[in-house]
Scaffold this motif. Sequence first.
Motif, PDB file in Angstrom:
ATOM      1  N   GLU A 287      72.251  51.152  54.452  1.00 61.58           N
ATOM      2  CA  GLU A 287      70.931  51.565  53.809  1.00 61.58           C
ATOM      3  C   GLU A 287      69.858  50.689  53.989  1.00 61.58           C
ATOM      4  O   GLU A 287      68.626  51.291  54.284  1.00 61.58           O
ATOM      5  CB  GLU A 287      71.275  51.685  52.337  1.00 61.58           C
ATOM      6  CG  GLU A 287      72.544  52.685  51.977  1.00 61.58           C
ATOM      7  CD  GLU A 287      73.766  52.126  51.881  1.00 61.58           C
ATOM      8  OE1 GLU A 287      73.932  51.058  52.275  1.00 61.58           O
ATOM      9  OE2 GLU A 287      74.714  52.852  51.509  1.00 61.58           O
ATOM     10  N   SER A 288      70.107  49.379  54.015  1.00 61.94           N
ATOM     11  CA  SER A 288      68.838  48.512  54.234  1.00 61.94           C
ATOM     12  C   SER A 288      68.181  48.645  55.678  1.00 61.94           C
ATOM     13  O   SER A 288      66.991  47.988  55.653  1.00 61.94           O
ATOM     14  CB  SER A 288      69.438  47.021  53.910  1.00 61.94           C
ATOM     15  OG  SER A 288      70.192  46.641  55.119  1.00 61.94           O
ATOM     16  N   VAL A 290      67.320  51.563  56.902  1.00 58.64           N
ATOM     17  CA  VAL A 290      66.411  52.954  57.306  1.00 58.64           C
ATOM     18  C   VAL A 290      65.305  52.724  57.934  1.00 58.64           C
ATOM     19  O   VAL A 290      64.986  53.543  58.765  1.00 58.64           O
ATOM     20  CB  VAL A 290      66.492  53.838  56.210  1.00 58.64           C
ATOM     21  CG1 VAL A 290      67.791  54.431  55.556  1.00 58.64           C
ATOM     22  CG2 VAL A 290      65.912  52.959  54.821  1.00 58.64           C
ATOM     23  N   ASN A 291      64.454  51.861  57.490  1.00 58.17           N
ATOM     24  CA  ASN A 291      63.041  51.707  57.979  1.00 58.17           C
ATOM     25  C   ASN A 291      62.834  50.713  59.007  1.00 58.17           C
ATOM     26  O   ASN A 291      61.729  50.214  59.350  1.00 58.17           O
ATOM     27  CB  ASN A 291      62.216  51.447  56.905  1.00 58.17           C
ATOM     28  CG  ASN A 291      62.194  52.414  55.634  1.00 58.17           C
ATOM     29  OD1 ASN A 291      62.247  53.444  56.258  1.00 58.17           O
ATOM     30  ND2 ASN A 291      62.086  52.124  54.374  1.00 58.17           N
TER      31      ASN A 291
HETATM   32  C1  LIG Z   1      61.964  53.026  53.480  1.00 54.64           C
HETATM   33  O1  LIG Z   1      60.593  53.812  53.624  1.00 54.64           O
HETATM   34  C2  LIG Z   1      60.500  54.580  52.293  1.00 54.64           C
HETATM   35  C3  LIG Z   1      59.028  55.385  52.567  1.00 54.64           C
HETATM   36  O2  LIG Z   1      58.060  54.403  53.007  1.00 54.64           O
HETATM   37  C4  LIG Z   1      60.480  54.078  51.072  1.00 54.64           C
HETATM   38  O3  LIG Z   1      60.406  55.176  49.932  1.00 54.64           O
HETATM   39  C5  LIG Z   1      61.835  53.430  50.941  1.00 54.64           C
HETATM   40  O4  LIG Z   1      62.003  52.547  49.778  1.00 54.64           O
HETATM   41  C6  LIG Z   1      62.162  52.548  52.139  1.00 54.64           C
HETATM   42  N1  LIG Z   1      63.540  51.949  51.961  1.00 54.64           N
HETATM   43  C7  LIG Z   1      63.991  50.866  52.281  1.00 54.64           C
HETATM   44  C8  LIG Z   1      65.572  50.381  52.246  1.00 54.64           C
HETATM   45  O5  LIG Z   1      63.315  49.785  52.769  1.00 54.64           O
END
Ligand SMILES: *[C@@H]1O[C@H](CO)[C@@H](O)[C@H](O)[C@H]1NC(C)=O
Length: 329
Positions: A287-288, A290-291
């Motif tokens: 999950e870490s 995703v971005n």
């Molecule tokens: C990924 O990006 C989204 C949208 O900017 C944010 O809401 C979310 O917390 C982020 N997730 C992580 C694990 O960094």
Amino acid sequence: MQHYAEAVKGFAQDHTTGLTAALLAGVGLMAFRRWMAGGVCRSKASLEGKTVLITGANTGIGKETALDMAQRGARVILACRDLTRARIAADEIRQKSGNGNVVVKKLDLASLQSVRDLARDVQETESRLDILINNAGIMMCPKWETEDGFEMQFGVNHLGHFLLTSCLLDLLKKSAPSRVVIVSSLAHEKGHIHFDDINLDKDYEPELSYRQSKLANVLFGKELAARLQGTGVTVYSLHPGVIRTELGRHLFPSLALWKRVVASVVMTMFKSPWQGAQTTIYCAVDESLVNVSGLYYSDCAPKTPAAQARDDAAAKKLWELSASMVGLA
Ligand SMILES: *[C@@H]1O[C@H](CO)[C@@H](O)[C@H](O)[C@H]1NC(C)=O
Ligand SMILES: NC(=O)c1ccc[n+]([C@@H]2O[C@H](COP(=O)([O-])OP(=O)(O)OC[C@H]3O[C@@H](n4cnc5c(N)ncnc54)[C@H](OP(=O)(O)O)[C@@H]3O)[C@@H](O)[C@H]2O)c1
């Protein structure tokens, strides 16, 4: 009993140095094996309702990865060239995971036609594709050619996957957030892209070609990530570790007998296929991440790849060359 104890004591006194050395060697070996074992993917992410396609999933780390994806509840597509071996692997995965949603599809990465056929099949029959894992690979074979006349290691490890990924991009985008995971290798560190002789016709060396193909994997991951910014499709390349698999199959027979014996002993210290699959699994589900996109991983952590794998211009040039070689405008 007492005799036995005294005998042991006597033996220990007579052989203190030897025993100490054996103990130290044992502890050292255990430490070395632990170090070799590397990271473990701790994510419990479920893949219910998701579809994963893995190339070369009939054996080695691909098979272990497929089993993990099935255990997480995904629909798993094993894309393999040997359907008999693939069906045996699929049976085993269904049985071990209790997940019946494991299918086999034909893919020979040494044939652009086969890649296109598989991609069309997937586009026509699958409603989604959440994770594409480019895992299949061939290492240090003699100078062989693919069906389309490309040098085998570059053709299978890079070009086949380049075309496959390109053909599946629309489905991946439709299924976003989705991921592309590319299994590269530490071998990329000594790699060089021979732009003026990409098939290594002038001077073929199995090792040179393997390194080039694995460097191509990292550069492809980097450029693909850049092109996919904002689409929700993220890209990861990785080194899985040094693992006991069939990857050495072309290297082994050419070695002298004593080297094969030594290699067999050394192999027992390598990662198991389960350990070897951990970084792939991490990149596919954690999950870490995703971005995060476009990075290279080792032991379930990001790692800075070699300088030639961070070369933007080379990544772009390789993309153009690959596109023209596989016939993508
Ligand atoms: C990924 O990006 C989204 C949208 O900017 C944010 O809401 C979310 O917390 C982020 N997730 C992580 C694990 O960094
Ligand atoms: N093992 C290591 O120490 C190590 C280290 C660094 C990187 N890697 C990378 O890890 C990946 C997996 O390797 P592995 O160690 O699991 O090796 P492996 O046991 O030899 O498995 C390789 C897989 O790739 C498939 N494959 C080979 N050529 C193919 C083709 N033309 N079309 C479709 N599939 C093809 C094989 O199918 P068949 O069974 O039909 O041949 C097999 O399923 C490779 O990309 C490799 O470069 C491995």
